[in-house]
Design a protein around this motif. Structure first.
Motif, PDB file in Angstrom:
ATOM      1  N   ARG A  24     -50.942  15.359  17.403  1.00  0.00           N
ATOM      2  CA  ARG A  24     -50.134  15.269  18.611  1.00  0.00           C
ATOM      3  C   ARG A  24     -49.817  13.820  18.958  1.00  0.00           C
ATOM      4  NH1 ARG A  24     -49.407  19.913  20.930  1.00  0.00           N
ATOM      5  NH2 ARG A  24     -48.780  18.943  22.906  1.00  0.00           N
ATOM      6  N   PHE A  25     -49.490  13.044  17.935  1.00  0.00           N
ATOM      7  CA  PHE A  25     -48.973  11.694  18.127  1.00  0.00           C
ATOM      8  C   PHE A  25     -47.979  11.416  17.010  1.00  0.00           C
ATOM      9  CE2 PHE A  25     -53.164  11.380  16.054  1.00  0.00           C
ATOM     10  CZ  PHE A  25     -52.828  10.767  14.857  1.00  0.00           C
ATOM     11  N   SER A  26     -47.276  10.309  17.107  1.00  0.00           N
ATOM     12  CA  SER A  26     -46.178  10.026  16.177  1.00  0.00           C
ATOM     13  C   SER A  26     -46.683   9.320  14.922  1.00  0.00           C
ATOM     14  CB  SER A  26     -45.118   9.162  16.864  1.00  0.00           C
ATOM     15  OG  SER A  26     -44.530   9.850  17.945  1.00  0.00           O
ATOM     16  N   THR A  27     -45.913   9.468  13.836  1.00  0.00           N
ATOM     17  CA  THR A  27     -46.225   8.783  12.586  1.00  0.00           C
ATOM     18  C   THR A  27     -44.961   8.164  12.016  1.00  0.00           C
ATOM     19  OG1 THR A  27     -45.852  10.764  11.227  1.00  0.00           O
ATOM     20  CG2 THR A  27     -48.084  10.411  12.053  1.00  0.00           C
ATOM     21  N   VAL A  28     -45.159   7.077  11.250  1.00  0.00           N
ATOM     22  CA  VAL A  28     -44.064   6.386  10.554  1.00  0.00           C
ATOM     23  C   VAL A  28     -44.553   6.091   9.147  1.00  0.00           C
ATOM     24  CG1 VAL A  28     -42.626   4.313  10.460  1.00  0.00           C
ATOM     25  CG2 VAL A  28     -43.140   5.367  12.674  1.00  0.00           C
ATOM     26  N   ASP A  29     -43.740   6.437   8.131  1.00  0.00           N
ATOM     27  CA  ASP A  29     -44.215   6.329   6.747  1.00  0.00           C
ATOM     28  C   ASP A  29     -43.551   5.216   5.939  1.00  0.00           C
ATOM     29  OD1 ASP A  29     -41.691   7.212   5.746  1.00  0.00           O
ATOM     30  OD2 ASP A  29     -42.299   9.299   5.926  1.00  0.00           O
ATOM     31  N   ASN A  30     -42.757   4.350   6.564  1.00  0.00           N
ATOM     32  CA  ASN A  30     -42.096   3.295   5.790  1.00  0.00           C
ATOM     33  C   ASN A  30     -42.252   1.928   6.429  1.00  0.00           C
ATOM     34  OD1 ASN A  30     -40.447   3.988   7.948  1.00  0.00           O
ATOM     35  ND2 ASN A  30     -38.545   3.623   6.836  1.00  0.00           N
ATOM     36  N   ALA A  31     -43.380   1.704   7.117  1.00  0.00           N
ATOM     37  CA  ALA A  31     -43.643   0.381   7.663  1.00  0.00           C
ATOM     38  C   ALA A  31     -43.827  -0.613   6.522  1.00  0.00           C
ATOM     39  CB  ALA A  31     -44.891   0.417   8.549  1.00  0.00           C
ATOM     40  N   GLY A  32     -43.533  -1.867   6.807  1.00  0.00           N
ATOM     41  CA  GLY A  32     -43.617  -2.909   5.786  1.00  0.00           C
ATOM     42  C   GLY A  32     -42.256  -3.464   5.463  1.00  0.00           C
ATOM     43  N   ALA A  33     -41.251  -2.593   5.381  1.00  0.00           N
ATOM     44  CA  ALA A  33     -39.867  -3.034   5.242  1.00  0.00           C
ATOM     45  C   ALA A  33     -39.309  -3.333   6.630  1.00  0.00           C
ATOM     46  CB  ALA A  33     -39.032  -1.955   4.552  1.00  0.00           C
ATOM     47  N   ALA A  34     -38.274  -4.164   6.694  1.00  0.00           N
ATOM     48  CA  ALA A  34     -37.692  -4.528   7.990  1.00  0.00           C
ATOM     49  C   ALA A  34     -37.243  -3.291   8.756  1.00  0.00           C
ATOM     50  CB  ALA A  34     -36.523  -5.492   7.786  1.00  0.00           C
ATOM     51  N   THR A  35     -36.619  -2.353   8.050  1.00  0.00           N
ATOM     52  CA  THR A  35     -36.152  -1.140   8.728  1.00  0.00           C
ATOM     53  C   THR A  35     -37.324  -0.319   9.229  1.00  0.00           C
ATOM     54  OG1 THR A  35     -36.024  -0.102   6.538  1.00  0.00           O
ATOM     55  CG2 THR A  35     -33.980  -0.972   7.470  1.00  0.00           C
ATOM     56  N   GLY A  36     -38.376  -0.169   8.424  1.00  0.00           N
ATOM     57  CA  GLY A  36     -39.528   0.621   8.827  1.00  0.00           C
ATOM     58  C   GLY A  36     -40.267   0.013  10.005  1.00  0.00           C
ATOM     59  N   VAL A  55     -38.375   0.911  13.044  1.00  0.00           N
ATOM     60  CA  VAL A  55     -38.599   2.324  13.366  1.00  0.00           C
ATOM     61  C   VAL A  55     -39.944   2.515  14.053  1.00  0.00           C
ATOM     62  CG1 VAL A  55     -38.986   4.607  12.355  1.00  0.00           C
ATOM     63  CG2 VAL A  55     -37.086   3.200  11.548  1.00  0.00           C
ATOM     64  N   ALA A  56     -40.978   1.777  13.615  1.00  0.00           N
ATOM     65  CA  ALA A  56     -42.297   1.900  14.237  1.00  0.00           C
ATOM     66  C   ALA A  56     -42.247   1.511  15.711  1.00  0.00           C
ATOM     67  CB  ALA A  56     -43.308   1.032  13.490  1.00  0.00           C
ATOM     68  N   VAL A  57     -41.515   0.452  16.028  1.00  0.00           N
ATOM     69  CA  VAL A  57     -41.400   0.026  17.429  1.00  0.00           C
ATOM     70  C   VAL A  57     -40.585   1.036  18.230  1.00  0.00           C
ATOM     71  CG1 VAL A  57     -40.502  -1.771  18.958  1.00  0.00           C
ATOM     72  CG2 VAL A  57     -41.725  -2.398  16.873  1.00  0.00           C
ATOM     73  N   TYR A 113     -41.479  10.042  11.546  1.00  0.00           N
ATOM     74  CA  TYR A 113     -40.272   9.327  11.158  1.00  0.00           C
ATOM     75  C   TYR A 113     -40.451   8.622   9.817  1.00  0.00           C
ATOM     76  CZ  TYR A 113     -39.883   9.963  16.192  1.00  0.00           C
ATOM     77  OH  TYR A 113     -39.884  10.501  17.455  1.00  0.00           O
ATOM     78  N   GLY A 114     -39.323   8.443   9.109  1.00  0.00           N
ATOM     79  CA  GLY A 114     -39.338   7.749   7.834  1.00  0.00           C
ATOM     80  C   GLY A 114     -38.623   8.552   6.763  1.00  0.00           C
ATOM     81  N   VAL A 115     -39.106   8.433   5.541  1.00  0.00           N
ATOM     82  CA  VAL A 115     -38.441   9.045   4.396  1.00  0.00           C
ATOM     83  C   VAL A 115     -39.283  10.127   3.729  1.00  0.00           C
ATOM     84  CG1 VAL A 115     -37.087   6.966   3.927  1.00  0.00           C
ATOM     85  CG2 VAL A 115     -39.344   7.217   2.885  1.00  0.00           C
ATOM     86  N   GLY A 116     -40.479  10.396   4.232  1.00  0.00           N
ATOM     87  CA  GLY A 116     -41.345  11.393   3.616  1.00  0.00           C
ATOM     88  C   GLY A 116     -40.820  12.800   3.782  1.00  0.00           C
ATOM     89  N   ALA A 117     -41.338  13.690   2.954  1.00  0.00           N
ATOM     90  CA  ALA A 117     -40.876  15.081   2.980  1.00  0.00           C
ATOM     91  C   ALA A 117     -41.158  15.756   4.306  1.00  0.00           C
ATOM     92  CB  ALA A 117     -41.534  15.859   1.837  1.00  0.00           C
ATOM     93  N   ALA A 118     -42.219  15.350   4.998  1.00  0.00           N
ATOM     94  CA  ALA A 118     -42.593  15.998   6.255  1.00  0.00           C
ATOM     95  C   ALA A 118     -42.041  15.268   7.484  1.00  0.00           C
ATOM     96  CB  ALA A 118     -44.110  16.094   6.364  1.00  0.00           C
TER      97      ALA A 118
END
Length: 343
Positions: free
Chosen positions: A277-289, A292-294, A308-313
């Motif tokens: 019951r909280f958010s996740t981001v799977d592409n941190a490390g890149a400028a775009t990711g 997205v995290a912020v 959020y991100g590019v993962g299947a889920a």
């Protein structure tokens, strides 16, 4: 009468027939077999070149996207976290470059980093669970802890030390029973025990919590590989217990990690599998990711969560709709000459 010469001629005839058969067989099969192998090799070479070309194009596209986002990050993030206090929590194994980049984006969004908690590998060692539980009890003065395993109880205690506790919390979450609870003492106790390190003033309650997953997934416990069932690395279980406790205590939580964190045994993948019951981001490390995290933190501040991100889920690449920029706090009015005279 059959003599030795007959046997010799028979043996020679048999070997001659075998030799002729082998020569004829290899001659007849050589060309078709070689042609088939050559055709397959050519096809595989063409496929490899096509995949290499597609990868190069994808890399160029990603590089261009990162450059574009970096150029306009100020406009995209301005005031998204204004007047928001963010606690940054690191799992063991987080790369300093990733942490620093995320902190920079939080500041770009006008957020305030209230403090940083970096957990050590010692905190996650299975053999330390009993010690973690005992330490949690020793530091629980003025706090009613919920039932659970040592890491759930420790997470509940730490959450009370760092998250804004003025919000209503559900049943089963640690609650303060008086004024004797000392969040700074809790952090000092865990620090002196070698379980975490502290920067800034994390005991100043935060509105939001950013938990950063390690680049390399935590290892499985001894013997888990042979179970043949879905298993959770002990490190994932301990860190996700913390994230859940922060969320239950009333803070908006985002778990962010690089793409590897959404792979096998990764923290992000495990969190999504548990439908946290909280958010996740799977592409941190890149400028775009990082942006997205912020934005995910800003969406949590609005009471919205997602993956959020590019993962299947993932639910999408970024929050939709985008979170609103927070209005700037009105400056305090300057005292009038009459007021100054009265003072």
């Amino acid at each position: 009468m059959i003599d030795f010469r007959y046997h010799l001629v028979s043996i020679v005839a048999v070997f001659l027939a075998l030799t002729v058969g082998i020569v004829l067989g290899t001659t007849m099969l050589q060309d078709p077999l070689l042609n088939t192998l050559k055709a397959e090799t050519t096809q595989l070479r063409e496929q490899s070149e096509q995949l290499r070309t597609e990868k190069d194009l994808a890399d160029q596209l990603n590089t261009g996207s990162d450059a574009l986002v970096a150029a306009y990050a100020d406009d995209m993030l301005a005031d998204r976290l204004a007047d928001r206090r963010v606690l940054v929590v690191e799992a063991p194994g987080v790369e300093p470059e990733l942490r620093d980049a995320l902190i920079e984006e939080i500041k770009r969004a006008d957020g305030t980093v209230s403090g940083q908690l970096a957990f050590t590998a010692q905190y996650l060692e299975p053999g330390q669970a009993t010690f973690v539980n005992e330490l949690t009890d020793q530091l629980s003065d003025g706090l009613e802890l919920p039932r659970g395993n040592p890491y759930e109880r420790a997470g509940a205690e730490l959450a009370q030390a760092v998250v804004d506790g003025d919000k209503d919390v559900p049943d089963g979450v640690a609650v303060r029973t008086g004024d004797s609870f000392d969040g700074e003492a809790v952090l000092a106790g865990f620090t002196e025990a070698g379980l975490l390190s502290v920067q800034g003033s994390p005991a100043s309650p935060a509105d939001l919590v950013l938990v950063i997953a390690p680049t390399e997934p935590f290892p499985l416990a001894e013997g888990q590989e042979d179970d043949g069932e879905a298993v959770t690395p002990p490190g994932n279980a301990a860190m996700l217990a913390l994230a859940r406790a922060f969320s239950q205590a009333g803070g908006g939580v985002v778990l962010a990690g690089p793409p590897s964190a959404d792979g096998p045994d990764g923290m992000v993948q495990q969190a999504r599998a548990e439908d946290v019951r909280f958010s996740t981001v799977d592409n941190a490390g890149a400028a775009t990711g990082n942006v997205v995290a912020v934005l995910a933190l800003a969406a949590e501040a609005e009471g919205r969560r997602g993956h959020y991100g590019v993962g299947a889920a993932s639910d999408g690449y970024l929050p939709d709709p985008l979170p609103e920029a927070q209005p700037e706090a009105a400056p305090s009015p300057s005292p009038s000459p009459a007021d100054r005279a009265d003072s």
